[in-house]
Each structure stands twice: as C-alpha cells, then as structure tokens.
Design an enzyme around this catalytic site. Structure first.
Site, PDB file in Angstrom:
ATOM      1  N   LYS A  43       0.805  -1.193   0.000  1.00 36.46           N
ATOM      2  CA  LYS A  43       0.000   0.000   0.000  1.00 36.46           C
ATOM      3  C   LYS A  43       0.853   1.263   0.000  1.00 36.46           C
ATOM      4  O   LYS A  43       0.366   2.359  -0.267  1.00 36.46           O
ATOM      5  CB  LYS A  43      -0.864   0.024   1.286  1.00 36.46           C
ATOM      6  CG  LYS A  43      -1.825  -1.090   1.449  1.00 36.46           C
ATOM      7  CD  LYS A  43      -2.583  -0.898   2.791  1.00 36.46           C
ATOM      8  CE  LYS A  43      -3.389  -2.080   3.179  1.00 36.46           C
ATOM      9  NZ  LYS A  43      -3.986  -1.889   4.542  1.00 36.46           N
ATOM     10  N   GLY A  44       2.122   1.122   0.343  1.00 31.10           N
ATOM     11  CA  GLY A  44       2.960   2.288   0.633  1.00 31.10           C
ATOM     12  C   GLY A  44       3.078   3.311  -0.472  1.00 31.10           C
ATOM     13  O   GLY A  44       3.357   4.476  -0.234  1.00 31.10           O
ATOM     14  N   ASP A 100       7.514   2.944  -2.197  1.00 33.35           N
ATOM     15  CA  ASP A 100       7.766   3.967  -1.192  1.00 33.35           C
ATOM     16  C   ASP A 100       9.212   3.962  -0.697  1.00 33.35           C
ATOM     17  O   ASP A 100       9.852   5.000  -0.617  1.00 33.35           O
ATOM     18  CB  ASP A 100       6.792   3.814   0.001  1.00 33.35           C
ATOM     19  CG  ASP A 100       6.765   2.401   0.598  1.00 33.35           C
ATOM     20  OD1 ASP A 100       7.480   1.499   0.096  1.00 33.35           O
ATOM     21  OD2 ASP A 100       6.018   2.197   1.580  1.00 33.35           O
ATOM     22  N   ASP A 103      14.872  -0.964   1.472  1.00 36.03           N
ATOM     23  CA  ASP A 103      15.675  -1.161   2.676  1.00 36.03           C
ATOM     24  C   ASP A 103      16.720  -2.245   2.373  1.00 36.03           C
ATOM     25  O   ASP A 103      17.760  -1.951   1.793  1.00 36.03           O
ATOM     26  CB  ASP A 103      14.697  -1.529   3.799  1.00 36.03           C
ATOM     27  CG  ASP A 103      15.356  -1.700   5.153  1.00 36.03           C
ATOM     28  OD1 ASP A 103      16.491  -1.242   5.329  1.00 36.03           O
ATOM     29  OD2 ASP A 103      14.736  -2.300   6.045  1.00 36.03           O
ATOM     30  N   LYS A 131      17.210   3.494   1.686  1.00 38.52           N
ATOM     31  CA  LYS A 131      18.109   3.265   2.826  1.00 38.52           C
ATOM     32  C   LYS A 131      19.297   2.459   2.298  1.00 38.52           C
ATOM     33  O   LYS A 131      19.456   1.273   2.614  1.00 38.52           O
ATOM     34  CB  LYS A 131      17.399   2.454   3.906  1.00 38.52           C
ATOM     35  CG  LYS A 131      16.238   3.141   4.603  1.00 38.52           C
ATOM     36  CD  LYS A 131      15.766   2.236   5.738  1.00 38.52           C
ATOM     37  CE  LYS A 131      14.542   2.737   6.428  1.00 38.52           C
ATOM     38  NZ  LYS A 131      14.017   1.749   7.396  1.00 38.52           N
ATOM     39  N   PHE A 152      13.424   4.377  11.250  1.00 39.43           N
ATOM     40  CA  PHE A 152      12.157   3.875  10.731  1.00 39.43           C
ATOM     41  C   PHE A 152      11.262   5.048  10.380  1.00 39.43           C
ATOM     42  O   PHE A 152      10.925   5.866  11.235  1.00 39.43           O
ATOM     43  CB  PHE A 152      11.470   2.922  11.713  1.00 39.43           C
ATOM     44  CG  PHE A 152      10.442   2.096  10.999  1.00 39.43           C
ATOM     45  CD1 PHE A 152      10.824   0.958  10.296  1.00 39.43           C
ATOM     46  CD2 PHE A 152       9.113   2.488  10.974  1.00 39.43           C
ATOM     47  CE1 PHE A 152       9.889   0.216   9.576  1.00 39.43           C
ATOM     48  CE2 PHE A 152       8.174   1.750  10.263  1.00 39.43           C
ATOM     49  CZ  PHE A 152       8.566   0.611   9.568  1.00 39.43           C
ATOM     50  N   LEU A 153      10.899   5.153   9.112  1.00 40.95           N
ATOM     51  CA  LEU A 153      10.189   6.325   8.608  1.00 40.95           C
ATOM     52  C   LEU A 153       8.710   6.035   8.395  1.00 40.95           C
ATOM     53  O   LEU A 153       8.335   4.929   7.998  1.00 40.95           O
ATOM     54  CB  LEU A 153      10.811   6.789   7.285  1.00 40.95           C
ATOM     55  CG  LEU A 153      12.313   7.071   7.328  1.00 40.95           C
ATOM     56  CD1 LEU A 153      12.792   7.570   5.974  1.00 40.95           C
ATOM     57  CD2 LEU A 153      12.654   8.095   8.414  1.00 40.95           C
ATOM     58  N   ASP A 159       4.036   3.326   6.566  1.00 42.00           N
ATOM     59  CA  ASP A 159       3.329   3.000   7.805  1.00 42.00           C
ATOM     60  C   ASP A 159       4.217   2.296   8.823  1.00 42.00           C
ATOM     61  O   ASP A 159       5.278   1.762   8.495  1.00 42.00           O
ATOM     62  CB  ASP A 159       2.155   2.061   7.520  1.00 42.00           C
ATOM     63  CG  ASP A 159       2.617   0.628   7.268  1.00 42.00           C
ATOM     64  OD1 ASP A 159       3.496   0.438   6.399  1.00 42.00           O
ATOM     65  OD2 ASP A 159       2.132  -0.289   7.957  1.00 42.00           O
ATOM     66  N   ARG A 165       0.147   6.467   7.769  1.00 44.78           N
ATOM     67  CA  ARG A 165       0.253   6.601   6.303  1.00 44.78           C
ATOM     68  C   ARG A 165      -0.247   7.956   5.802  1.00 44.78           C
ATOM     69  O   ARG A 165       0.209   8.475   4.793  1.00 44.78           O
ATOM     70  CB  ARG A 165      -0.590   5.530   5.589  1.00 44.78           C
ATOM     71  CG  ARG A 165      -0.048   4.126   5.676  1.00 44.78           C
ATOM     72  CD  ARG A 165      -0.771   3.241   4.664  1.00 44.78           C
ATOM     73  NE  ARG A 165      -0.659   1.821   4.954  1.00 44.78           N
ATOM     74  CZ  ARG A 165       0.354   1.056   4.568  1.00 44.78           C
ATOM     75  NH1 ARG A 165       1.358   1.575   3.898  1.00 44.78           N
ATOM     76  NH2 ARG A 165       0.374  -0.226   4.874  1.00 44.78           N
TER      77      ARG A 165
HETATM   78  P1  IMP Z   1      13.122  -4.489   1.874  1.00 46.95           P
HETATM   79  O1  IMP Z   1      12.626  -5.746   1.243  1.00 46.95           O
HETATM   80  O2  IMP Z   1      13.954  -4.745   3.090  1.00 46.95           O
HETATM   81  O3  IMP Z   1      13.822  -3.550   0.907  1.00 46.95           O
HETATM   82  O4  IMP Z   1      11.882  -3.781   2.486  1.00 46.95           O
HETATM   83  C1  IMP Z   1      11.046  -3.021   1.785  1.00 46.95           C
HETATM   84  C2  IMP Z   1       9.721  -2.896   2.498  1.00 46.95           C
HETATM   85  O5  IMP Z   1       9.860  -2.845   3.939  1.00 46.95           O
HETATM   86  C3  IMP Z   1       9.094  -1.595   2.104  1.00 46.95           C
HETATM   87  O6  IMP Z   1       8.292  -1.766   0.956  1.00 46.95           O
HETATM   88  C4  IMP Z   1       8.303  -1.229   3.327  1.00 46.95           C
HETATM   89  O7  IMP Z   1       7.041  -1.843   3.271  1.00 46.95           O
HETATM   90  C5  IMP Z   1       9.065  -1.816   4.466  1.00 46.95           C
HETATM   91  N1  IMP Z   1       9.939  -0.803   5.112  1.00 46.95           N
HETATM   92  C6  IMP Z   1      11.281  -0.790   5.168  1.00 46.95           C
HETATM   93  N2  IMP Z   1      11.748   0.279   5.844  1.00 46.95           N
HETATM   94  C7  IMP Z   1      10.648   0.973   6.202  1.00 46.95           C
HETATM   95  C8  IMP Z   1      10.473   2.224   6.923  1.00 46.95           C
HETATM   96  O8  IMP Z   1      11.405   2.902   7.370  1.00 46.95           O
HETATM   97  N3  IMP Z   1       9.182   2.627   7.094  1.00 46.95           N
HETATM   98  C9  IMP Z   1       8.110   1.941   6.619  1.00 46.95           C
HETATM   99  N4  IMP Z   1       8.237   0.782   5.940  1.00 46.95           N
HETATM  100  C10 IMP Z   1       9.503   0.301   5.731  1.00 46.95           C
HETATM  101 MG    MG Z   2       6.207  -1.295   0.918  1.00 47.69          MG
END
Ligand code: IMP
Ligand code: MG
Length: 180
Positions: A43-44, A100, A103, A131, A152-153, A159, A165
């Site tokens: 949803k982000g 959005d 990470d 990040k 954590f944003l 969210d 959100r």
């Molecule tokens: P990744 O697979 O570790 O890159 O994570 C990506 C997903 O983790 C994003 O699409 C978000 O849903 C969630 N996420 C990672 N960091 C944050 C944050 O700081 N705030 C909110 N959601 C996050």
């Molecule tokens: Mg996401």
C-alpha cells in the site's frame, strides 16, 4: 504519554513535493513516447504514485501489485509472495515500478525477477526513499527521491503497523521498538 512526540520531521511536505516534481521531470524526459506502465507497490506507494503520475507529462497506464513479505511488522524476512498480481498485460511494455522505500532490497529484487519473467520491454525502479546503507542484496534503483542512512520512517504512505500513512510529510519514529 511521554512529553516528547514520538516522531520527528525528516522531509517536510514542501521538500517532498519539490523532489517529486524533479523525479517526474526526469521520468518524463526518459520515457517520452513510450507509454509505460507505472506499477505501484501497495500500500505504501499510494500517495507517492498519485503525486508522481499527475506531474508526468505523457500518456501512461497505472497498475498495482501487492506483496506480502514474512517477518515482523517492520522488517522483511526475505520470503516474498505476490498477493495481487498486475492486471495489465506487461509483455513488451516498459514498466516503471513505483515503491515507497527500499531497505534490504529483498522485496524489489524479488519483484524485478517476477516482472522479468513476464517479458516486459524494460523494468525501471522509482523509489521515494532509499536506505542504501542497509542493502543486503544488489538492486539497481533508477530514480531515488531521497537517501537516508536508516531509522524507521512513516508518513506520505509509509506505515508502522498501518499507522501514520496519512501524514503529509515523512517522519522518523523515535519511540522504542520503532525499528532500525
Ligand atoms: P526491503 O525488502 O527490506 O527492501 O523492504 C522493503 C519494504 O519494507 C518496504 O516496501 C516497506 O514496506 C518496508 N519498510 C522498510 N523500511 C521501512 C520504513 O522505514 N518505514 C516503513 N516501511 C519500511
Ligand atoms: Mg512497501
């Protein structure tokens, strides 16, 4: 209640709007005449995608995917699943994924591989927040709004357990247990 608010401003609504306009200009220049599919990751993405597509100045189509990744509420574990697949035919089309935040990179790496198997003419990634220092797998991100080291944003679509959100800016959650 503590006397300190649990969030601090990282990017104001004005800063975000300026940056989204710049990203839209870049994408407009790069995809003119191509009619890409702008594929939001729910949803982000919902606020970022809405602001972005309204500032891109060529015809495009909008579609969404929804992914589930198994882990705790604020980290992804590496196991990703497609909960809602794209509805538009992707074969032969340029796709711009709009997400959005990136990470570890696990989610977007998985999604790019999934999309590649559908035979698009190209796949590009547009991410509002990167990040980069936390990356665990290699993913090439073509358009990045902002780079941040960590924290954590929330807000502007992001969210924490479905909260925050709707906030117009991007904020860091500073209370205990709010993540990395
Ligand atoms: P990744 O697979 O570790 O890159 O994570 C990506 C997903 O983790 C994003 O699409 C978000 O849903 C969630 N996420 C990672 N960091 C944050 C944050 O700081 N705030 C909110 N959601 C996050
Ligand atoms: Mg996401």
């Amino acid at each position: 209640m503590t006397d300190k608010p649990p969030i601090k401003v990282v990017f104001s609504p004005e800063t975000i709007q300026r940056r989204v306009r710049e990203l839209a200009e870049q994408i407009s220049a790069d995809f003119a005449g191509q009619e890409p599919i702008m594929l939001g990751v729910l949803k982000g993405c919902f606020i970022f995608l809405s602001d972005l597509v309204r500032q891109v100045d060529f015809p495009l189509e909008v579609d969404f995917v929804r992914l589930a990744s198994y882990g705790s509420s604020d980290t992804s574990s590496g196991r990703v699943q497609m909960v809602k697949a794209p509805e538009l035919p992707i074969k032969g089309r340029p796709v711009v994924v709009v997400e959005d935040i990136i990470d570890t990179g696990v989610t977007l790496k998985w999604l790019v591989e999934y999309l590649q198997s559908m035979g698009p003419s190209s796949v590009h990634l547009c991410v509002l927040v990167d990040k980069a220092e936390r990356r665990e797998v290699e993913v090439e991100v073509d358009y990045v709004g902002f780079k941040v080291p960590g924290g954590f944003l929330v807000g502007y679509g992001l969210d924490f357990d479905e909260q925050y959100r709707f906030l117009p800016g991007i904020y860091e959650l500073t209370h205990q247990g709010a993540g990395k």
